[in-house]
Each structure stands twice: as C-alpha cells, then as structure tokens.
Design an enzyme around this catalytic site. Sequence first.
Site, mmCIF file in Angstrom:
data_model
loop_
_atom_site.group_PDB
_atom_site.id
_atom_site.type_symbol
_atom_site.label_atom_id
_atom_site.label_comp_id
_atom_site.label_asym_id
_atom_site.label_seq_id
_atom_site.Cartn_x
_atom_site.Cartn_y
_atom_site.Cartn_z
ATOM 1 N N LYS A 117 0.831 -1.211 0.000
ATOM 2 C CA LYS A 117 0.000 0.000 0.000
ATOM 3 C C LYS A 117 0.860 1.253 0.000
ATOM 4 O O LYS A 117 0.527 2.226 -0.665
ATOM 5 C CB LYS A 117 -0.939 0.015 1.219
ATOM 6 C CG LYS A 117 -2.088 -0.977 1.079
ATOM 7 C CD LYS A 117 -3.127 -0.745 2.155
ATOM 8 C CE LYS A 117 -4.222 -1.805 2.070
ATOM 9 N NZ LYS A 117 -5.141 -1.727 3.209
ATOM 10 N N LYS A 200 -4.258 -10.269 -6.688
ATOM 11 C CA LYS A 200 -5.437 -10.477 -5.842
ATOM 12 C C LYS A 200 -6.558 -9.513 -6.237
ATOM 13 O O LYS A 200 -6.301 -8.351 -6.535
ATOM 14 C CB LYS A 200 -4.996 -10.191 -4.392
ATOM 15 C CG LYS A 200 -5.992 -10.540 -3.340
ATOM 16 C CD LYS A 200 -5.528 -10.023 -1.990
ATOM 17 C CE LYS A 200 -5.552 -8.510 -1.946
ATOM 18 N NZ LYS A 200 -5.396 -7.921 -0.617
ATOM 19 N N LYS A 203 -10.570 -4.150 -3.713
ATOM 20 C CA LYS A 203 -11.612 -3.117 -3.798
ATOM 21 C C LYS A 203 -11.114 -1.894 -4.533
ATOM 22 O O LYS A 203 -11.869 -1.172 -5.147
ATOM 23 C CB LYS A 203 -12.017 -2.656 -2.387
ATOM 24 C CG LYS A 203 -12.769 -3.647 -1.563
ATOM 25 C CD LYS A 203 -13.203 -2.977 -0.244
ATOM 26 C CE LYS A 203 -13.359 -3.968 0.872
ATOM 27 N NZ LYS A 203 -12.429 -3.783 1.980
HETATM 28 P P1 TYM Z 1 -10.259 -6.131 4.000
HETATM 29 O O1 TYM Z 1 -11.321 -5.130 4.251
HETATM 30 O O2 TYM Z 1 -9.171 -5.798 3.045
HETATM 31 O O3 TYM Z 1 -10.890 -7.470 3.491
HETATM 32 C C1 TYM Z 1 -11.944 -8.081 4.187
HETATM 33 C C2 TYM Z 1 -11.841 -9.586 4.140
HETATM 34 O O4 TYM Z 1 -11.889 -10.056 2.793
HETATM 35 C C3 TYM Z 1 -10.756 -10.880 2.549
HETATM 36 N N1 TYM Z 1 -10.326 -10.665 1.153
HETATM 37 C C4 TYM Z 1 -10.201 -11.639 0.255
HETATM 38 N N2 TYM Z 1 -10.387 -12.973 0.346
HETATM 39 C C5 TYM Z 1 -10.187 -13.701 -0.781
HETATM 40 N N3 TYM Z 1 -9.795 -13.149 -1.962
HETATM 41 C C6 TYM Z 1 -9.595 -11.819 -2.090
HETATM 42 N N4 TYM Z 1 -9.229 -11.292 -3.252
HETATM 43 C C7 TYM Z 1 -9.797 -11.003 -0.939
HETATM 44 N N5 TYM Z 1 -9.690 -9.671 -0.711
HETATM 45 C C8 TYM Z 1 -10.018 -9.489 0.576
HETATM 46 C C9 TYM Z 1 -9.701 -10.404 3.519
HETATM 47 O O5 TYM Z 1 -8.722 -11.407 3.754
HETATM 48 C C10 TYM Z 1 -10.534 -10.112 4.745
HETATM 49 O O6 TYM Z 1 -10.817 -11.301 5.453
HETATM 50 N N6 TYM Z 1 -7.205 -5.980 7.907
HETATM 51 C C11 TYM Z 1 -8.481 -6.462 7.467
HETATM 52 C C12 TYM Z 1 -9.633 -5.956 8.288
HETATM 53 C C13 TYM Z 1 -9.544 -6.149 9.753
HETATM 54 C C14 TYM Z 1 -9.687 -7.381 10.445
HETATM 55 C C15 TYM Z 1 -9.603 -7.062 11.822
HETATM 56 C C16 TYM Z 1 -9.892 -8.691 10.034
HETATM 57 C C17 TYM Z 1 -9.365 -5.188 10.696
HETATM 58 N N7 TYM Z 1 -9.407 -5.735 11.923
HETATM 59 C C18 TYM Z 1 -9.689 -8.049 12.824
HETATM 60 C C19 TYM Z 1 -9.983 -9.678 11.021
HETATM 61 C C20 TYM Z 1 -9.894 -9.361 12.377
HETATM 62 C C21 TYM Z 1 -8.686 -6.027 6.041
HETATM 63 O O7 TYM Z 1 -8.097 -5.106 5.569
HETATM 64 O O8 TYM Z 1 -9.654 -6.636 5.381
#
Ligand code: TYM
Length: 345
Positions: A117, A200, A203
């Site tokens: 990022k 990957k 968003k």
């Molecule tokens: P975030 O918002 O980027 O993504 C949310 C969830 O979606 C999963 N994900 C994917 N899984 C499969 N293929 C993909 N292309 C893909 N893109 C995203 C992510 O692995 C995630 O599970 N840091 C985290 C948010 C967070 C969090 C937490 C998660 C903050 N605090 C505590 C678990 C526990 C994040 O940025 O997710």
Amino acid sequence: MDTARHDRRVLSGIQPTGNLHIGNYLGALLQWVRFQEQYDAFYCVVDLHAITVPHDAGRLRAHTLEVTALYLAAGLDPQRATIFAQSHNPAHAELAWLLTCLTPLGWLYRMTQYKDKAARQQEESVNAGLLGYPVLMAGDILLYQAHYVPVGDDQRQHVELTRDLGQRFNSMFGETFTLPEVVNPETGARVMGLDEPNNKMSKSATGENHAIFLLDPPDLIRRKVMRATTDSGRDIRFSDDPTKAGVNNLLTIYQALTGGERAAVEAEFEGRGYGDLKKAVVAAVTDTLAPLQQRYREISAEPGYVEQVLADGAERAAAISERTLKSVKDQMGFLEPARRWPGVD
Ligand code: TYM
C-alpha cells in the site's frame, strides 16, 4: 442471545473502503455465516482502519452503513452474532495505543500489505496510521479474547503479528490475552482479479472488469466474467502455472460457490471450452448474488434498521471488551481513577 452455549469466540472485520466483492464474500463472509452457528461471533465494520488511506468523510459514513447491510444480506444474524462498528467502541483505539508502545517498528515495516500500500502512494502522503494498521487489528482481536479469526489469505501475516503481540504482552505483564488462530477457507482464500489473474482481487483496483461486486446487476456480472483473462490453451484444470491463472481463478470461484470436490469440478468441464466455463461461473455467481441483493434492498428500505443493529452490537461488544481493557491497564500499571464519594466535591 444465548452466548453461554458457545465456549469459543470468533472475531473478524471488513473495511468500509468501498463496495464489497466476491473475494470478500468467499474469503470472509461465507465463513462468517457458518461460524455464527458454532461460535460466539463478533463481526466488526472496521471503520478506523478505513482512514489509513486518504478518505472522504461522506463516503465513509455511507460505506459503513452499506457494508453493515451487506453483512446482514449475506446471512449474518444479529440474534446470533454481535455486529458492530469499530469506532462505536472506543476500547479499540485505546488498546491500539497501548499495544503500539509495545510493538517493535521492525515488525511493522516487514508487513507485506504495508509495503504494497505504501508503494502505491507518494511517500509524503503515507500516514503513520498505515504503518500502525496491524496493531489496531491486533487490538480488535485481542480485546475480545477471540480464538479464531476467519479471513482471506492476505490477512494471515496480520494474525501472526497479533499472536506475537499477544504473547509479548503475556510474557511482559502476565497471562492476559488468548492467542488467536487464523482460519482460511479451503477454497476461495485468495480470489484473483478477473482482468489480471496473477493479482489479488481488490476493492481499490481500477480496471473495469477487475472485480465482481456484490451489488453488480446480472448483465454486468456476465460482461465482466465473459471478458475475464484466460489463455490460449483448452484444458480446464486447477493449476499453479501462472500462465493458467485465469482459468484456475474461474474454476476456484465456481468450486467455492457450488461446493464440489476439485476432481468433480474438473470432470464437469472435461472436453468443454472456456466459454462454457465462463457461462457456468456467471450462473453460479448470479444464483448466489440474486437473493443477497434482494435482501440488501429490503434491509436498506427499512429506515433506521441498520443503525439499530449497530447500536445493539456496540453495547454487547463494549460489555466484553471493557473487561479485557481494564485488566490490560491494570497489568500495565495505570492508576485507576478514584471513585467520587457521594456528597464530597
Ligand atoms: P479487507 O477489508 O481488506 O478485506 C476483508 C476480508 O476479505 C478478505 N479478502 C479476500 N479474500 C479472498 N480473496 C480476495 N481477493 C480477498 N480480498 C479481501 C480479507 O482477507 C478479509 O478477510 N485488515 C483487514 C480488516 C480487519 C480485520 C480485523 C480482520 C481489521 N481488523 C480483525 C480480522 C480481524 C482487512 O483489511 O480486510
């Protein structure tokens, strides 16, 4: 809600940085729905994480409501799971600070997501929050003493850091935190971009045909999938070969949505062409998303409903996290505020 019947807790979250896509669904949401039956489940809309990259205030508010409505539309049930916004419980920000002061900088500079990022932004616009992001995430998990963290593959490193931090605290100040385990789905832990299948699905990617969003209408889904990058071959097989990543990704999405074994999925497409595979993926995606979109419309049409779910969730979340935070502050040596005696100014 009967939480007593569950002796294990799960916690996870998604950032309200934009519309959710099929990767978020397969990597996270689909597991969450299953886990709310088996565990004491906490699902958070991690709005504090969403400001680690430049953001727009109006959009953050709108996306927070939208992502919550999508949680519900995907099948999360506020009677079974605690659904809340991270910023509604100030314990998250507070624990993040306490943990920040125990986190070696080197641990943070090593994080792949930070490196990716930060590389995409001008150096001067990278804020300190982006570096501290995994500490806030560790706090989210440790506050609730979660045993499991269901996430996609890209979050594995962050959950490992959470364990390291929990362990560091426990050894410095005494047993306080449960050390969580990461749980990735067997299929769909890493969904790739349709237009660039070696990256990957994300968003924030800008390609028109990159991601299938959960609220995309069926004709748009068809267009995106039919234009997905494949290769010049004919074989429809799961494969680690980067030149076959497009077909592998379509097969993976299909398998995750329809639930068959790999061999059975390959047998289904034996002797058929890439066009047939794409049509099957379109059908599987639209069959899954049509009822979700219908529920989303119903939920969004009910004034105040989503806000109420978040208000109830915040109350339940705070009741649990309060205990952890109190014990953390106590162990670290913070003075408890004295109680005022009645009648004494
Ligand atoms: P975030 O918002 O980027 O993504 C949310 C969830 O979606 C999963 N994900 C994917 N899984 C499969 N293929 C993909 N292309 C893909 N893109 C995203 C992510 O692995 C995630 O599970 N840091 C985290 C948010 C967070 C969090 C937490 C998660 C903050 N605090 C505590 C678990 C526990 C994040 O940025 O997710």
